[in-house]
Motif scaffolding. Structure first.
Motif, PDB file in Angstrom:
ATOM      1  N   HIS A 129       1.018  -1.282   0.083  1.00  0.00           N
ATOM      2  CA  HIS A 129      -0.072   0.067   0.023  1.00  0.00           C
ATOM      3  C   HIS A 129       0.770   1.192   0.083  1.00  0.00           C
ATOM      4  CE1 HIS A 129      -3.810  -2.240   0.658  1.00  0.00           C
ATOM      5  NE2 HIS A 129      -2.899  -2.918   1.461  1.00  0.00           N
ATOM      6  N   GLY A 130       2.082   1.106  -0.174  1.00  0.00           N
ATOM      7  CA  GLY A 130       3.039   2.102  -0.334  1.00  0.00           C
ATOM      8  C   GLY A 130       3.235   3.170   0.987  1.00  0.00           C
ATOM      9  N   LEU A 131       3.033   2.782   2.122  1.00  0.00           N
ATOM     10  CA  LEU A 131       3.269   3.661   3.287  1.00  0.00           C
ATOM     11  C   LEU A 131       4.470   3.516   3.795  1.00  0.00           C
ATOM     12  CD1 LEU A 131      -0.113   2.522   5.538  1.00  0.00           C
ATOM     13  CD2 LEU A 131       0.134   4.677   4.086  1.00  0.00           C
ATOM     14  N   THR A 132       4.922   4.780   4.171  1.00  0.00           N
ATOM     15  CA  THR A 132       6.059   4.706   4.743  1.00  0.00           C
ATOM     16  C   THR A 132       6.228   4.229   6.153  1.00  0.00           C
ATOM     17  OG1 THR A 132       6.049   6.920   5.755  1.00  0.00           O
ATOM     18  CG2 THR A 132       6.894   6.626   3.613  1.00  0.00           C
ATOM     19  N   GLN A 133       7.157   3.999   6.885  1.00  0.00           N
ATOM     20  CA  GLN A 133       7.170   3.630   8.378  1.00  0.00           C
ATOM     21  C   GLN A 133       6.591   4.801   9.255  1.00  0.00           C
ATOM     22  OE1 GLN A 133      10.693   2.016  10.303  1.00  0.00           O
ATOM     23  NE2 GLN A 133      10.908   0.265   8.472  1.00  0.00           N
ATOM     24  N   GLU A 134       7.021   5.918   8.911  1.00  0.00           N
ATOM     25  CA  GLU A 134       6.335   7.093   9.494  1.00  0.00           C
ATOM     26  C   GLU A 134       4.890   7.321   9.566  1.00  0.00           C
ATOM     27  OE1 GLU A 134       7.226  11.916  10.129  1.00  0.00           O
ATOM     28  OE2 GLU A 134       8.147  10.702   8.224  1.00  0.00           O
ATOM     29  N   GLU A 135       4.421   7.128   8.314  1.00  0.00           N
ATOM     30  CA  GLU A 135       2.831   7.264   8.056  1.00  0.00           C
ATOM     31  C   GLU A 135       2.221   6.113   8.661  1.00  0.00           C
ATOM     32  OE1 GLU A 135       3.099   9.242   3.386  1.00  0.00           O
ATOM     33  OE2 GLU A 135       3.257   7.016   3.695  1.00  0.00           O
TER      34      GLU A 135
END
Length: 276
Positions: A129-135
């Motif tokens: 889903h293309g989320l970064t660790q921060e998001e």
């Protein structure tokens, strides 16, 4: 229940509680939980039998008049066990990313996931889903360091993870095994832990002994690492103290510490405008 819920045939059913045919609801493909305790499902079914579905399921529209479950897998299974024809739902607008996150959060809040299931769910949200660790950390309400540490657990070999699951070893057991330099050694040690019934402290102790031997028995390396660690803590305390002094002076400063792979990250936010 019909007098309490609207019909799913109504044109505007979004965000309202309606009843839909249970066979029109398909499971959430992003459900992170892989194993469901049948005993707890039966208990929930008994409760629903007497009191009904107190909390409606959350679904979103799918193709051909069907619905896709977002949250409420246990309730859906319990209703199916009772052979109910219709169940109360709330139909919401939600994309794939949000559906996956909600399914994860629901399980995290109920503490239903194993630590490996949680790690796999994080990995799926990042890679698919293309989320970064921060998001991701913000969406699930976790520190970024917590997410990063969970993801590290997936580095263990598949068979080692299965042994950990089958014998109900803890997350700390898994973390300790990650310190070993190769998969062969991890397999050997986890089998030794299971055979002897070692608790976490005992497991960490034998792993430290193995690492000590691998280092050639050089204690000074360990002492040096401890000294460096102590220095890092001093620096961290200095940062915390500086932020504390600013806050005591009326400056609304905030600090955040994240443990990333290979380094610590400190973020300090100081407002541009300060009013006294």
């Amino acid at each position: 229940m019909e007098r309490f819920f609207s019909s799913a045939k109504n044109k505007d059913i979004k965000n309202n509680v309606v009843e839909v045919d249970i066979d029109k609801i398909r499971p959430n493909p992003y459900q992170p939980r892989k194993v469901f305790d049948l005993a707890s499902i039966y208990e929930l079914a008994e409760s629903i039998k007497h009191f009904g579905v107190i909390q409606p399921l959350s679904v979103r529209k799918a193709k051909k008049g069907a619905f896709e479950l977002i949250a409420g897998e246990r309730r859906l299974r319990a209703c199916a066990y009772l052979k109910m024809q219709k169940v109360p739902v709330i139909v919401v607008d939600m994309n794939d990313n949000d559906s996956a996150v909600v399914a994860l959060i629901e399980n995290l809040q109920r503490k239903d996931l194993t630590f490996f299931e949680e790690a796999e769910a994080y990995f799926h949200l990042i890679t698919e889903h293309g989320l970064t660790q921060e998001e991701l950390s913000k969406k699930v309400g976790k520190n970024q360091s917590t997410v990063a540490n969970k993801l590290r657990l997936l580095k263990l070999p598949k068979d080692v993870k299965e042994i950990i699951k089958d014998h109900k070893l803890t997350e700390r057991h898994a973390r300790a095994l990650l310190k070993l330099p190769d998969e062969k050694m991890q397999r050997s040690v986890v089998q030794r832990i299971v055979k002897n019934g070692y608790n976490v402290s005992e497991s960490e102790e034998i792993i430290e002994k193995i690492l000590f031997k691998l280092s050639g028995g050089k204690k000074e390396k360990k002492v040096l690492r401890c000294a460096v660690l102590k220095d890092v803590r001093i620096f961290a305390n200095t940062i915390k103290k500086a932020v504390s002094v600013m806050r005591e002076s009326g400056i609304d400063a905030v600090s955040e510490q994240n443990e990333c792979d290979g380094f610590y990250e400190y973020i300090i936010k100081i407002p541009k405008k300060v009013s006294f």
